[in-house]
Structure formats: structure tokens, C-alpha cells
Design an enzyme around this catalytic site. Structure first.
Site, mmCIF file in Angstrom:
data_model
loop_
_atom_site.group_PDB
_atom_site.id
_atom_site.type_symbol
_atom_site.label_atom_id
_atom_site.label_comp_id
_atom_site.label_asym_id
_atom_site.label_seq_id
_atom_site.Cartn_x
_atom_site.Cartn_y
_atom_site.Cartn_z
ATOM 1 N N ASP A 243 0.812 -1.216 0.000
ATOM 2 C CA ASP A 243 0.000 0.000 0.000
ATOM 3 C C ASP A 243 0.850 1.273 0.000
ATOM 4 O O ASP A 243 0.397 2.323 -0.433
ATOM 5 C CB ASP A 243 -0.923 -0.006 1.224
ATOM 6 C CG ASP A 243 -1.863 -1.199 1.191
ATOM 7 O OD1 ASP A 243 -2.534 -1.380 0.168
ATOM 8 O OD2 ASP A 243 -1.897 -1.964 2.171
ATOM 9 N N GLU A 248 2.222 6.797 -2.309
ATOM 10 C CA GLU A 248 3.131 7.706 -3.025
ATOM 11 C C GLU A 248 2.528 8.173 -4.340
ATOM 12 O O GLU A 248 2.569 9.354 -4.688
ATOM 13 C CB GLU A 248 4.435 6.972 -3.363
ATOM 14 C CG GLU A 248 5.506 7.088 -2.345
ATOM 15 C CD GLU A 248 6.818 6.532 -2.887
ATOM 16 O OE1 GLU A 248 7.007 6.479 -4.108
ATOM 17 O OE2 GLU A 248 7.645 6.127 -2.062
ATOM 18 N N GLY A 273 3.141 -6.606 -1.282
ATOM 19 C CA GLY A 273 3.642 -6.085 -0.011
ATOM 20 C C GLY A 273 3.366 -7.051 1.122
ATOM 21 O O GLY A 273 3.028 -8.211 0.893
HETATM 22 N N1 LIG Z 1 13.163 0.887 -4.573
HETATM 23 C C1 LIG Z 1 12.822 1.211 -3.338
HETATM 24 N N2 LIG Z 1 13.714 1.159 -2.344
HETATM 25 C C2 LIG Z 1 13.368 1.445 -1.088
HETATM 26 N N3 LIG Z 1 12.138 1.821 -0.703
HETATM 27 C C3 LIG Z 1 11.204 1.884 -1.638
HETATM 28 C C4 LIG Z 1 11.482 1.580 -2.999
HETATM 29 N N4 LIG Z 1 10.346 1.716 -3.691
HETATM 30 C C5 LIG Z 1 9.395 2.104 -2.822
HETATM 31 N N5 LIG Z 1 9.904 2.205 -1.591
HETATM 32 C C6 LIG Z 1 9.214 2.567 -0.338
HETATM 33 O O1 LIG Z 1 9.071 1.395 0.442
HETATM 34 C C7 LIG Z 1 7.999 1.583 1.343
HETATM 35 C C8 LIG Z 1 7.257 0.289 1.544
HETATM 36 O O2 LIG Z 1 6.704 -0.124 0.357
HETATM 37 P P1 LIG Z 1 5.290 -0.854 0.269
HETATM 38 O O3 LIG Z 1 4.333 -0.278 1.195
HETATM 39 O O4 LIG Z 1 4.902 -0.835 -1.138
HETATM 40 O O5 LIG Z 1 5.617 -2.319 0.737
HETATM 41 P P2 LIG Z 1 5.238 -2.993 2.099
HETATM 42 O O6 LIG Z 1 5.499 -2.102 3.238
HETATM 43 O O7 LIG Z 1 5.934 -4.299 2.108
HETATM 44 O O8 LIG Z 1 3.697 -3.273 1.907
HETATM 45 P P3 LIG Z 1 2.476 -2.897 2.857
HETATM 46 O O9 LIG Z 1 2.427 -1.402 2.914
HETATM 47 O O10 LIG Z 1 1.309 -3.487 2.157
HETATM 48 O O11 LIG Z 1 2.764 -3.525 4.162
HETATM 49 C C9 LIG Z 1 7.151 2.678 0.777
HETATM 50 O O12 LIG Z 1 7.236 3.763 1.644
HETATM 51 C C10 LIG Z 1 7.817 3.024 -0.532
HETATM 52 O O13 LIG Z 1 7.798 4.408 -0.723
#
Ligand SMILES: Nc1ncnc2c1ncn2[C@@H]1O[C@H](COP(=O)(O)OP(=O)(O)OP(=O)(O)O)[C@@H](O)[C@H]1O
Length: 911
Positions: A243, A248, A273
Site C-alpha cells: 500500500d 506515493e 507487499g
Molecule cells: N526501490 C525502493 N527502495 C526502497 N524503498 C522503496 C522503494 N520503492 C518504494 N519504496 C518505499 O518502500 C515503502 C514500503 O513499500 P510498500 O508499502 O509498497 O511495501 P510494504 O510495506 O511491504 O507493503 P504494505 O504497505 O502493504 O505492508 C514505501 O514507503 C515506498 O515508498
């Protein structure tokens, strides 16, 4: 070949009647088999959910025609398959619902004329229902026949209106949809790219969708991308992540100057995620059983390929500013409240603690939340705070509820929003209040003043002409002496005029002084000198005054060596404007200030707006903090003055005993200090509370937005101490405002630092274990937190748990949440309400606040349902399958529409 209609015959080789065939048949034909089929119903079929995708579009199929043949009938909802040479013990008929097809294809020559169907029937799995991929291939009599069938099925998949008389051909198909896939390779357990290869891209190709895949390289990369790209090239932006990345993207869209159009771009999510709350909600709304990981991904990907779009609420959130220590403030700008847009949730207390603290167990995938919950349960905390919300029953906001008149400039609202956060006496002195008073005064004087002005101008011109004549005459006699004589004479005349002026009536004097000031050529020069010596600032001020109707003569007040004292005395009425000018002049010009004006325009209210679209400060520290545990550092927590922060050691978990106002393990037994106020206004608000609140920042009593009789009557409270340093620099009091294209205005909420309206709001104050505001059904893919929530119901679903709840009950609550059964749990500590807006004011000095799972600055926060976004997702609703449905109005308007409140609808369509 046109279908002759369903045949009503059995046995084979004729199709037997079936309920589906009662529908109009679009096409009917005979096909040969291809390769060895394994599934019931015959034909050629292969089951696969793996990477090996032998019959994906573009992949050459092995030439293995089968001996069997099939009769196929296409209706608007099904493909009926009848095996013409039945095998004993096997069903000779197969029904392929169009709704279960992801796509179809007809491989180009030299491949044989094949019709390939990509079928994803739902199958039961250990946990929930998931789709299994089956590829069914039929050999047509000719290429034209194969292409006609392919076109007909694609028309149905795209939701086009067709009938048995339609001549199906490739040319009638709309262009393939184009999707921008943004993949966070580090989301969840880091499997996003792998799942792209194995599940996502094959299905997307099968659905004949064009795509461009971009891997994000860092936090905020996706945000920057969507701010820049030309959106009309894409039919949708699809997030392959959790999410956080969608958060973003939505905020990137809202930061664009064309946000009103941009936010209508369909967005979608393919869950990779760890939480996957929105994907869980989509899965739920589509009518599927709860599932996780690949099954969830396949369901969502399938829905995406079907292309249905539903409107979704977007919630406008205003958070406290970033702490002054962050680099965004190092350029001299004051901290400003942050505006962001949320599609999922706001969480405080237990939920946000678990979300952020469990980052350290990221490798466990969604199990990290289970572990985090247990850890946090073991050391249960409570937080003091105040929660206010606006229940949905209030349809028509009273004038009281919307303290800001619609025509007030945004910049001013933002400035007011800074109250309590920064002290800005100078700019507020030259704020809108002074200007509007001045303007209203001038309005009252009206035409009389204008007439006098005209007369004065006439007389001035007359005198000027007379002087010129004298000068000319003098030049004719002897240049040096004559001119000096003429000058002397002029001076005498002026002196006489001045004397007359001072001895006359005040209004008369006023006029004469005006004449004096403007009629004397020499003085004019001096005055001009004075102006020019006042640097550009004076010129700017004059420009501004011209625009805003401020008195022209005020600059003279700055020329102290000019003989204009009487005028100053007599011009008392122009005091506000002179203050304004003084304020302008007192601004140091050049240096930092000048630099700032390069990228920012100042308005008369003392606020400024940026010429450039506002860019999210890419503070590396903030980036790293967003996904970090507050145990290691507490990025946004603010401290009450005098509260000793003993948790500075970033590596050490914070001892609970040190929590300010926290009850840690010894939770109070019963409703500790809980107060519920329905009305009037909450006992205090951040604006009232801040000892830094300045009278300059307060709206004037009696003006719109003012709720106190006098700024001096404000009573500071200890609860909200903003420990913010005074920003430095000449433009320190300027507020950081938004993009040139103003984002939507929060019509239900006053600025964050002003008291809430006195009517309709409900306020609860006390110790909370958690406050959760959610607008989708799921908090995680397996947590049905708001079972009744709909994408566009225009509601924020609030759950709050008060201190005193036992660990066992809290655990039961979360276990029941997996099935959505927690609403029927009766506990006096747990409440569920719906709202259209809410404000949360943490009174504990430390804690974690998240918006869509991302950490935001700790402090007061408020939110209201604002926009809908057209989320790209398909549901099981037949009317939406294959269509791109874009709704113009937000859910709020839709609800009003039902209530026939047309006036409000029209008023609300402006964003
Ligand atoms: N290439 C990247 N490297 C590091 N951080 C990133 C990258 N791309 C995105 N992010 C950041 O990583 C964070 C976590 O991503 P995301 O929420 O999509 O995954 P998640 O935390 O595993 O899933 P969920 O929110 O469903 O628990 C977001 O704040 C996002 O902005």
C-alpha cells in the site's frame, strides 16, 4: 460464419440444450482439437500457474493437432464447448464463462489458425479461493474464422455492445489498453519482480494489454515519476507493491498542477507487499474469499485484466508540520502543516505501533503483523488524546461548520493553519485583516472621496501650468537669476499654500497637503528619490498598493526630511496602510529574502505561494524514517516542554515507564478520565493550546473563522506544547503553500490549529489504546476491519479502543477482525463509529501516527473524505465488467444526489 443459433439436440455431435444457451448465440462453429487436453470437457487444455506458459501470446505453439473435434457456441456470457466424439465416462460438455476469461488470442501465421482461450476458473485452495490458469486451444477451419472468434470474444471482454448481427472483425476492436506498472522490488518479502515474471506479466499479455514496467529505485521515486509523466499516454497506473507505493502515487498525482484531471487516472494494485490492505478490500468487494500471497495476487491481477473501474473515496489529511530539525526547514522556511491524501487509513496507538515496529520482521511477510501484535500486546500502552469526529448524519454543513468563506484565498487559509506552529508578527501585521479594513474604509468613503480626488487633480494641474508659464517667462529674462527668482516665487507660493492648509479645516488641509505633496515639482523629485532609495521593496509596495487600493501618498511617510508632518498627522485614517508599507519596508531586501522571492511570490496577506509546483522535500532522513521503527528513533514525536526524553538511544527500545502520561503495563481499570462532549467546542484545541500562539496569528474577533471574542482570552493549555524553534531569516513567517493549482479545500474542517465548529461534532477525550480510521474494508489482506465499508461510501470508519481493555479482549478483537466479526463483540472499551471528518489530538508526548501505513509527524492531525478516485479494479458486478467507469462526483455528492440536494451537488463539483 454466422451462428445459426443454439442447437437443441443431444446426443453428440450436436450441442445439448443448456440454460446458458437460452441466450442469443453470437457465433457457432466447429473446431478441431489441439495437443492433448487433460481437463474434462475435452478440447485441448493445459493447467498452469507457473512460468512455463507454452501458449502465451507470441509464443509458438507445438504443432500437435488432436483427432477430436468440438462444437463451440458463443453467447454474451459463455462459451459452450461440446465434444463431438465423446469419451466414455467423461463429460462431453464444458462451459467457459466469459467472466472467467482473462483474454484470448489468435497466433499470427505461420502458426495454424488457432483460437487460444486463457481461462482462470476459481478453484478452492487451502486458504480461500484462488484462480487457476487453464489454456484451451482450438483449431479453426480457417484463419478468418479464428480471427472472427478472437474478435468476438475480445469485444465481450471489453464490454462492447454486440449482437448476433454484428460482423466481428479485428478492426472493430479498440486499441489495447496501456498500463504503467510501477514495481517496488523490495516490497513485502522482496518477491515483486519474481511474481511479475511468473504471474503478472503472462496474464497481462494474455489480456492483450500493453504495458511499461518500471522498478522503483528509492522511496518517493514513484511519486516523482507520476508528477512528471504525461498521463494521457496511460489507461492506468498499476502498483506492483504494497500500500505504501500506492500512497506515493496518489500523492504524486495530487501534487501535479493538473491534479483535478490527474486524479481521474485509474490506479490499481497488484499485491506484493506485506499488509496489502487495499488488495484485500478489492478481493473482498469482488466477492472472493479472503486469501493471501499468490492467490490474492492472481485474483487482483485477474480483476485488473478484466478492466472494471470503480470510484474510490480519497481522504484529505492534514498533519502537523515536520519538526524544525528536519532539513526541509534548514532553508529558513517555517514548518508548515502537511497536506496529504490517503486512500486507506489513519492509525494511532496499537495499530501504528505494530505496523512500524514490525518492520524489523519484514522477512516474515504478512506474519510480521502477527508477531508484532503479540509483542505489543505483551507491553500494552495507552495514549492520552482527544478524538473529535463529525458524524455522517449531518448532511448540510451549517455556516458554523464551514468557518472559511469559499472565496477566501487559499494562501490565507494556509497561513491560519500555521497558528501555533510559528510566530509571525510582521507578516500578520500586513495580513489580510489590515488590508480588508483599509479596503472597506475606502469603500465606505466611496464616491465623495473620488470626486475630491478629481478636483484636487484639476487644481494641481492648473497650478502646474501656472508655474511652467512663470518659469518660461523667467527664462526669457536671464537664465540664472530669473530662474532663481522664479524658484523663490514658487517657494513663497508653496509656503503660502502650506500656511493656508494648516489654518483651514481639516478636510481642506488634507486636500492642500495632498496638493503640496504632489504639486511641487521639486518635492516630486525628492519623493521619487525617496522612493527609489527605498529600494525595490518600495516599488513593490507601490505596485501592490495600486492593486489593492492602498493610499498613494503613504510613501511620503518614509521621507522624514520632507516637510510633510502635517500631512502625516492629518492622514491618521490611513494608519493601517502605512503599517502595511512599514512592514514591507522593514523587510530586509536582498540576501536570503531576495533569493526566496525568486521562486516564490508574496501576496498581500503576507503568505506566499510558489511559482514552481511544490516538491515534496526529499529529506533523506525522512525517507529512511518512513519505514523504520520508532524504537530505533522517534522521528516525528514532539516533546512537551520539560518532559525529559530519556529514549534517545536509538538502538534501545523505549522503556514504557518513561512514557509521558502512559500507563504502559498497568492499564487503568475503567474508563480513565474519559470525557465525551457532543457540543459545544472541545475543551481546547491546538490553537488555543499553544503558548506560541500569537495574537497576530489569530483571526480577528468577529471575523469569519474567529471563534474567540478576543485573542487575549485564549487559554494556553499544557497539552499541546509545540517545541518548535523560531525559524530564522527575513521570510521566516511565510507559509509553505501548495502548488499553483490549488488542491481541494477541506470544507468540513477549520485549519488544524483552530477550534472545531461548535455544532455537530462529537469529542472524546481520555486514554486510548488505539484509534483507527479506515475507509476500505481491510486493514490488512486478512483483517476485515470495516466490513460495511465501501469504496465510495463517503465515510471514514472509526474504531477506537480505550484504556482499560484487557490483553485477552484486545487479542480477541483482532482475531475476530479476521472474519469481520469484531463489530458484534461487546466490550465497553471498544467503539465503532462512522464519520465524514475527524480530528485527532494526541496529548501524550510520544507515539506513532501513520497514514496509509506511512509514518507522519506526531501531533494533531485531521482528515475528511474529500475526493473519489477512480480506482482501477474490476468487481463481480456485471455492469462494470470490461468497462471503464469514471464517476465525476465524490461519494459525498453521490449520496447527496440521492437526497436531491442539487445546490450542494453543484457547489461540490468544483474541485
Ligand atoms: N526501490 C525502493 N527502495 C526502497 N524503498 C522503496 C522503494 N520503492 C518504494 N519504496 C518505499 O518502500 C515503502 C514500503 O513499500 P510498500 O508499502 O509498497 O511495501 P510494504 O510495506 O511491504 O507493503 P504494505 O504497505 O502493504 O505492508 C514505501 O514507503 C515506498 O515508498
Amino acid at each position: 460464419m454466422r451462428s445459426p443459433g443454439p442447437r437443441s439436440s443431444s446426443p453428440s455431435p450436436v450441442l445439448s440444450p443448456s440454460p446458458g444457451l437460452a441466450q442469443e448465440a453470437l457465433l457457432h462453429g466447429q473446431f478441431g482439437g489441439w495437443s492433448s487436453g487433460s481437463s474434462a470437457g475435452g478440447g485441448s487444455g493445459s493447467n498452469s500457474n507457473s512460468n512455463s506458459c507454452p501458449s502465451s501470446p507470441g509464443v509458438t505453439l507445438p504443432p500437435s493437432p488432436a483427432s477430436s473435434s468440438y462444437a463451440l457456441t458463443l453467447t454474451p456470457t459463455n462459451i459452450h464447448v461440446q465434444r463431438l466424439s465423446p469419451r466414455p465416462g467423461k463429460d462431453s460438455r464444458l462451459l467457459l464463462p466469459v467472466a472467467e476469461l482473462a483474454g484470448c488470442s489468435c497466433p499470427r501465421a505461420p502458426a495454424p489458425p488457432l483460437l487460444v482461450l486463457y481461462w482462470y476458473p476459481a478453484g478452492r485452495r487451502r486458504k480461500g479461493v484462488s484462480r487457476r490458469r487453464q489454456v484451451r486451444v482450438y483449431l479453426a477451419e480457417s484463419r478468418a474464422e479464428a480471427e472472427k472468434w478472437n474478435a468476438a470474444i475480445q469485444c465481450l471482454l471489453r464490454g462492447m455492445d454486440v449482437s448476433s448481427s454484428t460482423e466481428f472483425s479485428k478492426s472493430m476492436l479498440p486499441r489495447p489498453r496501456r498500463l504503467l506498472l510501477l514495481v517496488n522490488p523490495f516490497s513485502g518479502r522482496g518477491q515483486a519482480m519474481q511474481w511479475c515474471q511468473t504471474h503478472i506479466l503472462p496474464m497481462i499479455r494474455e489480456a492483450n494489454i500493453s504495458y511499461n514496467l518500471i522498478q522503483t529505485e528509492r522511496q518517493n521515486h514513484a511519486r516523482e515519476l507520476v508528477r512528471e509523466i504525461s498521463l494521457h499516454e496511460w489507461d492506468g497506473i498499476i502498483i506492483v507493491s504494497g500500500d505504501g507505493l500506492l500512497h506515493e502515487v496518489i500523492n504524486g498525482l495530487m501534487e501535479r498542477p493538473d491534479w483535478e484531471q490527474a486524479i481521474k487516472t485509474p490506479v490499481g494494485i497488484l499485491p506484493c507487499g506485506s499488509g496489502n490492505a487495499l488488495a484485500g478490500s478489492i478481493n473482498h468487494y469482488a466477492g472472493y474469499d479472503m486469501c493471501l500471497r499468490e492467490p490474492l495476487l492472481l485474483n487482483c491481477c485477474f480483476l485488473l485484466c478484466r478492466g472494471g473501474v470503480r470510484p474510490m473515496d480519497l481522504v484529505s489529511v492534514t498533519t502537523s508540520p515536520l519538526p524544525p530539525s528536519s532539513s526541509s526547514n534548514q532553508n529558513g522556511r517555517p514548518p508548515a502543516p502537511r497536506r496529504l491524501f490517503s486512500f486507506l487509513s489513519v492509525a494511532w496507538g496499537f495499530v501504528s505501533d505494530v505496523d512500524i515496529e514490525s518492520e524489523r520482521y519484514r522477512g516474515l511477510g504478512s506474519a510480521r503483523f502477527t508477531l508484532g501484535t503479540l509483542v505489543r500486546l505483551a507491553s500494552l500502552r495507552s495514549y492520552k488524546g482527544r478524538l473529535s469526529y463529525l458524524p455522517p448524519a449531518v448532511i448540510n454543513p451549517s455556516p458554523d461548520v464551514t468557518p472559511q468563506p469559499p472565496r477566501r484565498p487559499l494562501s490565507r487559509s494556509i497561513t491560519e493553519g500555521l497558528e501555533g506552529f510559528c510566530r509571525t508578527p510582521i507578516h500578520r501585521t500586513c495580513s489580510d485583516m489590515g488590508i480588508s479594513e483599509q479596503r472597506s474604509l475606502r469603500k465606505e468613503d466611496g464616491e465623495r472621496e473620488l470626486e475630491r480626488e478629481r478636483e484636487r487633480e484639476k487644481e494641481r494641474q492648473e497650478r502646474e501650468r501656472e508655474r511652467k508659464r512663470r518659469r518660461d517667462r523667467a527664462q526669457g529674462v536671464g537664465v540664472v537669476r530669473a530662474s532663481s527668482l522664479a524658484e523663490d516665487r514658487e517657494r513663497e507660493m508653496e509656503a503660502e499654500e502650506r500656511m493656508e492648509g494648516t489654518s483651514g479645516s481639516s478636510s481642506e488641509s488634507n486636500e492642500r497637503q495632498d496638493e503640496c505633496a504632489s504639486g511641487n515639482g521639486e518635492e516630486e523629485v525628492k519623493e521619487d528619490d525617496c522612493r527609489s532609495s527605498g529600494t525595490e521593496g518600495a516599488l513593490d509596495a507601490r505596485d501592490v498598493s495600486e492593486e489593492y487600493g492602498v493610499d498613494e501618498g503613504r510613501e511620503a511617510e518614509e521621507c522624514e526630511d520632507e516637510p510633510l508632518e502635517p500631512r502625516q498627522v492629518l492622514r491618521k485614517n490611513s494608519a493601517p496602510s502605512s503599517q502595511i508599507i512599514k512592514a514591507f519596508f522593514s523587510q530586509p531586501i536582498g540576501g536570503t529574502g531576495s533569493e526566496e522571492t525568486l521562486d516564490a511570490d508574496e501576496d498581500i496577506n503576507g503568505t506566499y505561494f510558489q511559482r514552481e509546483p511544490w516538491k515534496e522535500p526529499l529529506d533523506p532522513r525522512e525517507r529512511s524514517l518512513t519505514i523504520s521503527s520508532p524504537f530505533r528513533h522517534s522521528p516525528f514525536s514532539y516533546k512537551s516542554k520539560g518532559v525529559l526524553d530519556q529514549n534517545q538511544n536509538p538502538s534501545k527500545p523505549r522503556p514504557l515507564s518513561l512514557l509521558h502520561q502512559s500507563h504502559s503495563n498497568s492499564l487503568p481499570p475503567k474508563f480513565p478520565s474519559l470525557s465525551l462532549s457532543l457540543s459545544p467546542t472541545p475543551p481546547s484545541s491546538p490553537s488555543c493550546a499553544s503558548p506560541h500562539s500569537s495574537a497576530y496569528l489569530a483571526p480577528r474577533p468577529g471575523t469569519p473563522g474567529s471563534s474567540s471574542p478576543s485573542p487575549s482570552l485564549r487559554s494556553p493549555s499544557q497539552s499541546f506544547t509545540f517545541d518548535l524553534a523560531e525559524p530564522a531569516g527575513p521570510f521566516k513567517n511565510r507559509s509553505l503553500v501548495s502548488t499553483p493549482s490549488t488542491p481541494p479545500h477541506d470544507d468540513l474542517l477549520p485549519p488544524l490549529d483552530q477550534p472545531l465548529p461548535t455544532r455537530d461534532w462529537v469529542t472524546i477525550e481520555g486514554d486510548f489504546v488505539l484509534v483507527l480510521a479506515i475507509y476500505q474494508s481491510h486493514l490488512g489482506a486478512d483483517l476485515l476491519a470495516a466490513p460495511h465499508a465501501r469504496f465510495d461510501d463517503g465515510l471514514i470508519h472509526l474504531t477506537f479502543v480505550r484504556a482499560g481493555i484487557s490483553r485477552a479482549t484486545l487479542l480477541r478483537l483482532f482475531l475476530a477482525m479476521e472474519r469481520g466479526a469484531h463489530l458484534s463483540m461487546s466490550s465497553p472499551y471498544v467503539s465503532h463509529v462512522s464519520a465524514r471528518a475527524f480530528r485527532l489530538q494526541p496529548l501524550s508526548s510520544r507515539g506513532t501516527l501513520t497514514v496509509d501505513g506511512e509514518v507522519v509527524p506526531y501531533g494533531p492531525l485531521q482528515a475528511q473524505v474529500k475526493l473519489h478516485n477512480s480506482l482501477k479494479l474490476a468487481t463481480s458486478h456485471n455492469d462494470l465488467v470490461g468497462k471503464w467507469v469514471l464517476c465525476r462526483y465524490c461519494a459525498y455528492c453521490i449520496r447527496l444526489c440521492i437526497g436531491q440536494n442539487l445546490a450542494t451537488i453543484q457547489g461540490d463539483t468544483n474541485y
